[in-house]
Design an enzyme around this catalytic site. Structure first.
Site, mmCIF file in Angstrom:
data_model
loop_
_atom_site.group_PDB
_atom_site.id
_atom_site.type_symbol
_atom_site.label_atom_id
_atom_site.label_comp_id
_atom_site.label_asym_id
_atom_site.label_seq_id
_atom_site.Cartn_x
_atom_site.Cartn_y
_atom_site.Cartn_z
ATOM 1 N N LYS A 1 89.904 37.465 55.095
ATOM 2 C CA LYS A 1 89.620 38.897 55.108
ATOM 3 C C LYS A 1 90.436 39.565 54.009
ATOM 4 O O LYS A 1 91.346 38.954 53.427
ATOM 5 C CB LYS A 1 89.930 39.517 56.465
ATOM 6 C CG LYS A 1 91.294 39.207 57.021
ATOM 7 C CD LYS A 1 91.461 39.749 58.434
ATOM 8 C CE LYS A 1 90.706 38.924 59.460
ATOM 9 N NZ LYS A 1 89.675 39.636 60.162
ATOM 10 N N ARG A 2 90.071 40.798 53.717
ATOM 11 C CA ARG A 2 90.834 41.584 52.758
ATOM 12 C C ARG A 2 92.309 41.545 53.129
ATOM 13 O O ARG A 2 92.665 41.635 54.294
ATOM 14 C CB ARG A 2 90.296 43.021 52.784
ATOM 15 C CG ARG A 2 90.990 44.002 51.887
ATOM 16 C CD ARG A 2 90.153 45.292 51.812
ATOM 17 N NE ARG A 2 89.838 45.837 53.139
ATOM 18 C CZ ARG A 2 90.576 46.766 53.739
ATOM 19 N NH1 ARG A 2 91.668 47.236 53.171
ATOM 20 N NH2 ARG A 2 90.216 47.231 54.926
ATOM 21 N N THR B 1 83.785 41.981 61.514
ATOM 22 C CA THR B 1 82.575 41.180 61.694
ATOM 23 C C THR B 1 82.846 39.707 61.425
ATOM 24 O O THR B 1 82.105 38.849 61.894
ATOM 25 C CB THR B 1 81.428 41.666 60.779
ATOM 26 O OG1 THR B 1 81.898 41.742 59.422
ATOM 27 C CG2 THR B 1 80.925 43.035 61.229
ATOM 28 N N LYS C 1 96.191 43.957 58.646
ATOM 29 C CA LYS C 1 95.486 42.736 59.037
ATOM 30 C C LYS C 1 96.465 41.582 59.286
ATOM 31 O O LYS C 1 96.109 40.561 59.836
ATOM 32 C CB LYS C 1 94.446 42.368 57.981
ATOM 33 C CG LYS C 1 93.311 43.396 57.916
ATOM 34 C CD LYS C 1 92.290 43.046 56.848
ATOM 35 C CE LYS C 1 91.200 44.101 56.723
ATOM 36 N NZ LYS C 1 90.246 44.092 57.835
ATOM 37 N N LYS D 1 81.224 36.213 63.195
ATOM 38 C CA LYS D 1 80.649 35.081 62.462
ATOM 39 C C LYS D 1 81.348 33.778 62.833
ATOM 40 O O LYS D 1 80.701 32.742 63.044
ATOM 41 C CB LYS D 1 80.767 35.330 60.956
ATOM 42 C CG LYS D 1 79.983 36.526 60.458
ATOM 43 C CD LYS D 1 80.444 36.943 59.068
ATOM 44 C CE LYS D 1 79.889 38.306 58.708
ATOM 45 N NZ LYS D 1 80.577 38.915 57.564
ATOM 46 N N HIS E 1 84.180 54.164 59.684
ATOM 47 C CA HIS E 1 84.610 52.766 59.705
ATOM 48 C C HIS E 1 86.117 52.589 59.759
ATOM 49 O O HIS E 1 86.595 51.453 59.692
ATOM 50 C CB HIS E 1 84.085 52.029 58.469
ATOM 51 C CG HIS E 1 82.629 51.688 58.529
ATOM 52 N ND1 HIS E 1 82.142 50.596 59.211
ATOM 53 C CD2 HIS E 1 81.550 52.315 58.008
ATOM 54 C CE1 HIS E 1 80.823 50.556 59.085
ATOM 55 N NE2 HIS E 1 80.435 51.579 58.361
#
Length: 821
Positions: free
Chosen positions: A561-562, A669, A567, A673, A370
């Site tokens: 998100k985290r 993901t 990110k 969504k 991952h």
């Protein structure tokens, strides 16, 4: 270990009626006889528990039938090992999949109880951190929906991941107490308890054939006790099992020590055992933290394998056919120690020779990678494993010897390649590379997006890919449309059904029929109305959580998100600062009102991520309180992001921020969504964004920034972030404002180092991508002002996301890796 075979001739209970009257009667019975409450005094949480028990009973009927069918047909089972299962609340999920939502609502109405009032009272199971755990939950639901016999194995964390609160804009971590009042969904399985050992010694004995037998004598033992939760698929197609392990002491108390006055010492063993399953991802910055993390991983891996062996022997009486009757999927590197433990069980306990055991293990295991981030590809100090798991370390050495011999025989690897292949990293200490172990011990290895899989072959597993050229394949992630469309967005689901019929609920690819309606102005208006209703709900959440009033007619720009540097929440908030400056400088411009919504947790030991959260809140405080902005820009950081929060945020989002540094996001993901629910994406060509461009069309997604190749070139050949910053007026002004303390007057130097890092190296390409990102945002402002065009693009996103269903992903695993269909 061989148990009595299962008797399948015992009759099963009759299936229950599902009309509202029957459900009402059963809810009243559970309230009275299971909870012990008179309906006159019952509180909302009592009605919730009674409803759960009634819905659960209907799952049990199918659960037992599915289990018997698998035994009778001797079907191949899938065992999914994951340290995280972020299942969220289960009642709405179960009712929806069983087709009971309306009947339960009517049944509760007979007692003047509103279903929507009690649903939020259910605890959000704190069993995961983010995408990894949510993916595992989607996969469990999809395996049940497509009819694959499966067990999920994980840990029953008492406190799980922390509960996030904000104190003066800083993240504060508090224990998550989701089990404080019990879990009505689960069943304790006292008969499924196994001893798991740690430490001790290994004794070697010569065998008659001249080989050596080994026997591990652990110094410490704990009990792994199983708790089962049924997982129901769409329309009740199948019910599978999520089995979570709780660590308990072999002896709860040393009575002699207690009676002698050493009261705390008497329960020391109990506390040491229970700490193993108390918290998800304990900080591993100390030796004690590293030991606890490794204990967690081995604990659930060993218990799961013992359970798998017990079940298999009970049914077949031999382990020879394990690879024909089961597939064990390792969800990331956390369960990689399972490979060494399976070899120990096969060789030391069941007396298989090494070659036969290795064939069985490789035939059973497969591994999903991952991440390409070095810190996430786990490594453990050799000395720690030797002390905690001495026999498993011996086995790892033996596996490594075979691997290196195979590589040398291949004749295409130099000494440097051999060192890179080795399971033991000897650069700056000796560490076991768990990703390498998972790869070598599996017959199949997969990435989770086409880009990620390609990069796996070129980077972290380059030498292993050269040695085992056919082992890596791609299985792009997906999400279950049941939770992430039907349940969280009933208004959109109803609208879609009114236009294209109900067939999309059973074949999500039928969403593509919406392409015929995306230019229809009436449908666009209806689509917009549903979105606005969802934005009102999200506006209410923002008001309740952070006390900020927002306009549901503004553009809702979401990054959930985290929190991590790759990110790039930092890029997002810096662009917001630049936009804030521009709005004030040019009040004459017809600016698009925008609400920027952030949510996500930072790892407790990740200082930079926590500082970014503080920066977001500092900027929000200034921007939201500035009358010169005239409400055109508002910023909200919503604390304690979890599945239930996502179910409100995602349907209300207009714009989805998927802006990671290219090459660093494996898949994502959340992007799927949000697009499924009609949000446009602004993103880099990273992770599954690449495939989203292919599916929804480049004209319906806003891509910006450096490519993977450009990022790599910048990093290897060097780039000049200082020069980039000096050329960008907007970025320079934003950085100066942050660094000079405009947003932190109480601590002027708070962000000096954070901003300085962008000038010095800019590893995550924030400066390098800033201007492209800023331009993309302004382009989206222009599209928003043309609501017909925005509506067409939003509908196109929903219409073309069917391929990103986790059902499709699971069927690919089933056909190409597991061999179960």
């Amino acid at each position: 270990m061989v148990a009595k075979p299962v008797n399948l001739d015992v009759p099963t209970p009759a299936l229950r009626e599902n009309d509202a009257g029957t459900l009402a009667r059963e809810i009243l019975e559970r309230l009275t006889y299971s909870i012990g409450k008179d309906p006159i005094v019952a509180r909302p949480h009592d009605w919730l528990t009674a409803t759960v028990l009634v819905v659960r009973a209907r799952m049990i009927d199918s659960w037992m039938a599915a289990t018997r069918k698998t035994y009778a047909e001797e079907g191949k089972r899938v065992y999914y090992l994951s340290l995280e299962f972020l299942v969220g609340r289960l009642l709405r999920d179960a009712m929806s999949n069983l087709g009971l939502m309306d009947q339960v609502r009517t049944a509760l109405g007979k007692f003047d109880v509103v279903l929507e009032d009690i649903l939020p009272l259910e605890a959000d199971a704190a069993l995961g951190n983010g995408g990894l755990g949510r993916l595992a939950a989607c996969f469990m639901e999809s395996m049940a929906s497509v009819g694959i016999p499966a067990y999920g194995y994980g840990i029953r964390y008492q406190n799980g991941l922390f509960r996030q609160e904000l104190a003066d804009g800083w993240q504060v971590e508090l224990p998550e107490e989701w089990l404080a009042h019990g879990n009505p969904w689960e069943f304790e399985r006292r008969e499924s308890a196994y001893e798991v050992g740690f430490g001790g010694t290994v004794e070697a004995h010569p065998r008659p054939d001249g080989t050596m037998a080994h026997e591990w004598h652990p110094a410490e033992h704990v009990l792994a006790v199983a708790f089962d939760t049924p997982v129901v698929g769409w329309r009740g197609a199948r019910v599978n099992t999520l089995r979570l392990w709780s660590a308990q002491p072999v002896d709860p108390m040393v009575l002699d020590r207690f009676n002698s006055g050493d009261h705390l010492g008497a329960v020391e063993e109990s506390a040491r055992a229970q700490i193993i399953t108390r918290v998800l991802y304990p900080a591993d910055s100390t030796p004690a933290g590293q030991e606890l993390r490794l204990k967690q991983e081995f604990f659930f891996s060993s218990a799961s394998l013992q359970d798998i062996f017990r079940r298999h022997l009970q049914q077949y009486g031999t382990l020879d056919n394990m690879a024909d009757k089961m597939a064990i999927q390792l969800n990331d590197t956390h369960p990689a120690i399972s490979i060494a433990e399976m070899m120990r069980l096969l060789v030391d306990v069941h007396f298989y020779d090494w070659a036969a055991a290795w064939d069985i293990a490789r035939g059973v295991f497969s591994y999903t990678n991952h991440t390409l981030l070095p810190e996430a590809l786990e490594t453990w100090p050799v000395a720690l494993i030797e002390r905690l798991l001495p026999r498993q370390m011996q086995i790892i050495y033996s596996i490594n010897a075979g691997l290196l011999a195979e590589a040398r025989e291949a004749g295409k690897f130099g000494d440097g390649d051999i060192r890179a292949l080795s399971l033991i990293d000897e650069n700056g200490g000796r560490y076991v590379r768990m990703g390498q172990l998972a790869f070598v011990g599996s017959h199949a290895v997969n990435g989770v997006s086409s880009l990620h899989t390609s990069l796996m072959k070129k980077t972290v597993f380059r030498q292993l890919h050269r040695l085992y050229g056919k082992r890596i394949s791609n299985k792009t992630n997906g999400v279950t449309p049941r939770r992430w469309l039907f349940q969280c967005n009933p208004g959109l689901t109803k609208l879609i059904g009114s236009r294209i019929g109900e067939g999309f609920k059973d074949d999500i690819n039928e969403l593509a029929k919406l392409n015929d309606h995306k230019k229809d102005t009436d449908f666009q208006e209806q689509f917009r109305a549903v979105k606005r209703d969802n934005k009102i709900q999200l506006s209410n959440m923002i008001g309740e959580r952070v006390g900020l009033k927002v306009d549901p007619d503004a553009l809702f720009d979401v990054q959930i998100k985290r929190v991590h540097e790759y990110k790039r929440q930092l890029l997002n908030i810096l662009e917001a600062v630049a936009h804030y400056d521009t709005i004030r400088a040019h009040p004459e411009t017809n600016w698009v009102p925008r609400v920027k919504i952030f949510a996500g947790k930072a790892a407790p030991g990740y200082w930079q991520a926590k500082l970014i959260i503080k920066l977001i809140n500092d900027v929000a405080r200034v921007v939201n309180g500035d009358p010169a902005v005239r409400g055109l820009l508002k910023i909200a950081f919503l604390p304690n992001y979890n599945v239930s929060a996502a179910e409100v945020i995602i349907p209300g989002a207009d714009l989805s921020e998927q802006i990671s540094t290219a090459g660093m996001e494996a898949s994502g993901t959340g992007n799927m969504k949000l697009a499924l629910n009609g949000a446009l994406t602004i993103g880099t060509l990273d992770g599954a964004n690449v495939e989203m461009v292919e599916r929804v069309g480049a004209q319906n997604i806003e891509i910006f920034g450096l490519s993977v190749e450009q990022v790599e070139k910048n990093r290897t050949k060097g780039h000049q972030p200082r020069a980039i910053i000096e050329r960008s007026h907007n970025l320079r002004e934003a950085l100066d404002a942050v660094a000079s303390g405009v947003f932190s007057p109480d601590d002027v130097g708070r962000y000096t180092e954070l901003i300085g890092a962008l000038y010095d190296h800019d590893w995550f390409m924030v400066a390098a991508d800033f201007d492209a990102y800023h331009s993309a945002q302004r382009k989206l402002d222009g599209i928003w002002q043309d609501q017909a065009r925005w509506g067409e693009m939003a509908i196109a996103n929903t219409a073309n996301m069917g391929w990103f269903s986790s059902d499709r992903t699971i069927l690919e695993y089933a056909r190409e890796i597991w061999g179960v269909i």
